[in-house]
Design a protein around this motif. Structure first.
Motif, PDB file in Angstrom:
ATOM      1  N   LYS A 120       0.825  -1.214   0.000  1.00 38.45           N
ATOM      2  CA  LYS A 120       0.000   0.000   0.000  1.00 38.45           C
ATOM      3  C   LYS A 120       0.854   1.257   0.000  1.00 38.45           C
ATOM      4  O   LYS A 120       0.653   2.159  -0.812  1.00 38.45           O
ATOM      5  N   TYR A 121       1.789   1.316   0.940  1.00 29.80           N
ATOM      6  CA  TYR A 121       2.494   2.568   1.167  1.00 29.80           C
ATOM      7  C   TYR A 121       3.887   2.627   0.542  1.00 29.80           C
ATOM      8  O   TYR A 121       4.468   3.699   0.405  1.00 29.80           O
ATOM      9  N   GLY A 122       4.470   1.464   0.231  1.00 27.64           N
ATOM     10  CA  GLY A 122       5.817   1.464  -0.333  1.00 27.64           C
ATOM     11  C   GLY A 122       6.899   1.706   0.698  1.00 27.64           C
ATOM     12  O   GLY A 122       8.081   1.799   0.363  1.00 27.64           O
ATOM     13  N   ILE A 123       6.519   1.834   1.927  1.00 30.67           N
ATOM     14  CA  ILE A 123       7.454   2.039   3.033  1.00 30.67           C
ATOM     15  C   ILE A 123       6.736   1.596   4.293  1.00 30.67           C
ATOM     16  O   ILE A 123       5.525   1.722   4.382  1.00 30.67           O
TER      17      ILE A 123
END
Lengths: 371, 371, 371, 371
Positions: A120-123
């Motif tokens: 979802k957030y990439g992090i």
């Protein structure tokens, strides 16, 4: 929008990661002039705190809460009370072991939110589960301690009623017993069994699920905002939002599917006080999304802790296959500590609906009506 | 606030009573340039419409929907499309029998919302259940027909998996079968059994509960807004808000309580396409409140229809004891018609979360990440 | 509900009183992977900080902000970035003089919120204005520092354009000048005049009002959610919610009332780049509640500081008449420090609408359309 | 989210385009047992209806409202009352001339929302302005008619106080006069002047702006939800959301910028009834975002009608330059008909805040407090 907020007139907003500097909560909309001290909140937090028995995680989290806003001393009584402004709560994180997260920082632990947060957030803050950690539930319990004070006469209690396939004997139900064993179990005999059973689970490095029941007494009739803000719809969202919960039911719940209309009907008579008296409570205290005045009964299922010592197949964030096993301190049955969390969420729903009802309707109509 | 609205970026607001002049819905936030005609919506409404078999109420509700706003003809394609403005939907009520409600207008039918609406509001439209009637769910189905078009590739299907104590044989599951029998049942053999079984219930003037399963395929990974706007929390609220629903579960649901961490883990490998491949789906497609990319699986329990022909004990609004029995046309198992309603609510949740995700994140990060 | 929250997809929630232990803010919905450090926020806070000239209050508030959640180090870049989870911000209050509040704790200072908080809540933190203090705006500025990063290419700048009856000469407008004088004034000559003028006000123990103009450049066309979530409606709410603001206008604002349709029309031609070119901007960058792509221009009026050294007639909370004068450290013109606050609120509105637009529409349609 | 909804506990949601089949509104959260008939609403709609004088558009819109839900007959009184469920309102559009829109369907009328809707959504209903048409405000007036009944004792009245550069003489203010002239003007002499002045504007095919003042009396002290749900912040949003409004002010508004703290202070004494008595009302009835109990005074500026008979430079949606002039029936001064719309929006804000206040606080504290 409700990313990290819950409720409307009584609204909680939480923030913080498991291993970040602090976690916190803003309780907005609390009525003024309610006595409130840090000790009131701390008492509830202590019920949820880990490390109190061998059946919960051995992390040391003193969870000392600080109220940083929204209270003031009432000069006439000398008591600290709410002021109607937002109540800010902060708990500093103190047991952030500077451990090596190398093994899991890139790998997705099955059953955890590692993969989904990454996609979802990439992090993601991988330390201890980050935002997805059950650590966030400490703030729910803190908010719930305030919510409990909002509805006059409200008593919300929870109990563990099943671990693994083993259900308690409801005939043994004793609310007093809940505080005497480390399982919040109302059946002393079952609690003894659970101790042995969980020892086995724990020694195997495994984990197991559980079912929790929450009973709210003193809920006035008339709470609930049909048709999408039904009391039970909000309870379902509240309980399903707790980490690891996979099912929610009200009253008879899934058992209702097997009943006939005759069996499931809660018949009514007049009580000795001339008030309506329900002869049963299959409905769990809610009809048409509105409270009946009977106890509200909700149950929720908690899946087994995903962190186990036995390796599982997985992949990493760079597209390689990798096995994962979880070292460290974990709860063999996260359902246990979910009991005070479930209570807190139910209390928050009741506080919110109490204020919403008071807003729309003012005072409930007095039943019975004059002919 | 969400009295009669559901969703945030994709928001539905319904209005209307069972026997009032009309029911309606406003769908706000729908993206523009999506082809939409009344026929698209009507097709879904017809699946829910009563009177199509002897197992549902014999009321005649043509349920002809009218789109009164939010669409316009795209000159270049000649197609009617959404414009991004609110879509107003109206269904005129036509089968409002001018029958005598004398018997129930003052009496509280057990299991119905009669008592709770009266206590809350002090006034209620008693005709056919008023606002608490399942008639409102027609507008959910209408809104769901639009929601289905919002998420590219989304397919939401529902099936009845249990009536009374009788569960279907999941080994017989055939989605094609769902459209061939009056129960939305994916197991032909069970459907045959249900026909006989329900005939018996109906002839006895009784009713029975049911369990429905909704499967959403094509849900992109990453939908969900932790920690209070979790995808499963919103699904729980959406499904629990449907009339007569008493329980909701995701994936293994309450069965998860009986599983060990090893059993419940959804292990991962890399698929032939190099993408993450889950080896099981105990989680029901959601981890940490965020979709995994697997099918999202939700189940809900519907209590038996409260309107039965056998008299029950009750009271009236003037404080007298009185018996109640319900005459007229009713569903012996309201769970049947709840199938398209459940699909619609799941579609609405997905549309809302798709737009919320696109709002916050824009495009999901591309997994796997470069090392 | 929006007691102490602002925005939807980009939502800020603040808490804290002027003289309580701390103030704070939760920024929820911020997109992930945006570089963010405490220094980024501190830079904006320092622009608002009091005590930087003789024209603002002499309180010492270092206003050192701490980010306690929502950020993490991106391993590949080594930079700290947002994670998509709520960003918790806390500023400890350090200059809480243990002074005697005896004189004002029971008396209502005219023009302040003392009376209204007391009547509403029955209790108030009287120290320094409590929740009604402009101290809360520090958290708006902090949130605004994050909001500025959400919309690519957005530049939000503010300027003081009037003090008392004295307006600047718009022909002298120089954005560079804004940072060179203690008034955020873009007209160097006016700034020199204001220094003398405010010295006189200050020495008289009096105060004076002001008008601030905020200009947002780089706002993409298409932001705004008609008809109640119009971009200008949200800007109006955002700016009116700032302490002491009594008026808000967009573009020509109140001057538009005196114009004819011909004068007020913003005609369009094609620019050299083939894109639509507005020949004027009477509309202030917003038509029909949606941004045009031109600079968005908003102005707001700030009333004179209510705390003045000259006694005013009042009453106390016990129903007695009493005079009030305010001792201590105060701004002779609170409008000055409102400039960065206004910028922050405009930035928050733009961030919220950018995410809302991206949610509903995805990508804006490419203009011009193919014939 | 608030695309097409306004308010929280008292929430209105509108739908419909100028030339679509119908327009409508859902009023959700209205308290039960309030007498309400279609005639109550029609009376307010008739005040706004166009075609009543030569100074407003000559369109024929009978604007006959139908209440389709949310009301029921109270048997004991025989009166139709609200039930607490959503009130659905529908007005069928009847004067949709099948005229040729060829000239404007692709061209952007300066000052209108044509360009911005097209850029945002990529499609728009160009007939009569579609969703951006002031036709939507009929539903605001309808909702306002209900809102007026929610707050006991509330009286909301509006007046036109300026057309073009010409302000009324406030010394001539007579509320009775407002209903006697076609301008809602409280100054008979000014009204006579406006008749001549507007005739000139109209004959020139031009248009002109206006300023409207709304006064709400009977607002109890204590309404308002600081700090982002301030009463004035919501009023600003409400009024700015009306078509063509470019500025909003409360009390002294922009004039407050020119005042000193001494001049602007509203001093207090005790009235003969022992209650607090404000000696002036510069604040416009709101301090710190909360009502003082004095009349709430708001003003808003309406720009000149954008539809004028004189051609303006523009472009079309295919990227060509093109001139635009508007034929047909239009208001020379849209500000006139904005008077009942402004009243309605103020009434909606008051109803919402009244219910919010009652929700959070229950009963306001009784002032003065016991010593």
């Amino acid at each position: 929008m409700s990313h990290n907020s819950f409720g409307h007139l009584f609204r909680i907003t939480t923030f913080g990661e498991s291993h970040g500097p602090a976690i916190g909560c803003v309780v907005d909309g609390c009525p003024p002039r309610i006595p409130l001290t840090e000790a009131d909140i701390q008492a509830e937090l202590d019920r949820r705190r880990p490390g109190q028995s061998r059946f919960t995680t051995q992390r040391r989290e003193p969870d000392t809460v600080r109220i940083v806003s929204g209270v003031f001393t009432d000069e006439r009584t000398g008591k600290q009370v709410t002021t109607g402004t937002p109540i800010g709560l902060v708990i500093e994180n103190v047991d952030q072991r500077s451990k090596d997260y190398g093994e899991i920082k890139d790998r997705y632990r099955p059953g955890h939110a590692d993969f989904t947060y990454d996609v979802k957030y990439g992090i993601r803050d991988y330390r201890g589960g980050g935002r997805a950690s059950a650590r966030e539930t400490a703030m729910r319990v803190a908010a719930g301690a305030i919510a409990r004070k909002v509805v006059p006469g409200l008593v919300v209690r929870g109990a563990l009623v099943q671990i693994g396939p083993h259900k308690i004997d409801r005939g043994n139900w004793d609310w007093e017993e809940v505080g005497r064993n480390p399982f919040f179990c109302p059946d002393a005999k079952a609690a003894a069994f659970f101790a042995d059973y969980l020892d086995g689970i724990r020694k195997n490095g495994s984990s197991i699920g559980a079912v929790i029941e929450i009973v709210a007494e003193g809920v006035p009739a008339g709470l609930g905002a049909p048709v999408y803000g039904k009391l039970d719809a909000d309870l379902a969202a509240a309980l399903m939002s707790i980490n690891a919960v996979k099912g929610v039911e009200i009253g008879e719940g899934f058992e209702a599917a097997a009943l006939t209309g005759e069996e499931n009907a809660d018949e009514m008579r007049l009580g000795n006080d001339g008030k309506p008296l329900f002869l049963s409570n299959h409905a769990g205290g809610i009809l048409g999304g509105i409270s009946t005045g009977q106890p509200v009964v909700a149950r929720f299922a908690v899946k087994p802790t995903s962190s186990i010592l036995n390796p599982r197949l997985s992949v990493d964030r760079y597209g390689h296959e990798a096995d994962v096993l979880t070292k460290g301190r974990h709860d063999p049955c996260v359902g246990i500590r979910a009991v005070p969390v479930g209570e807190a969420m139910v209390a928050c729903v009741m506080a919110d609906h109490y204020l919403r009802h008071r807003g729309q309707v003012g005072q409930s109509s007095s039943w019975p009506f004059p002919a």
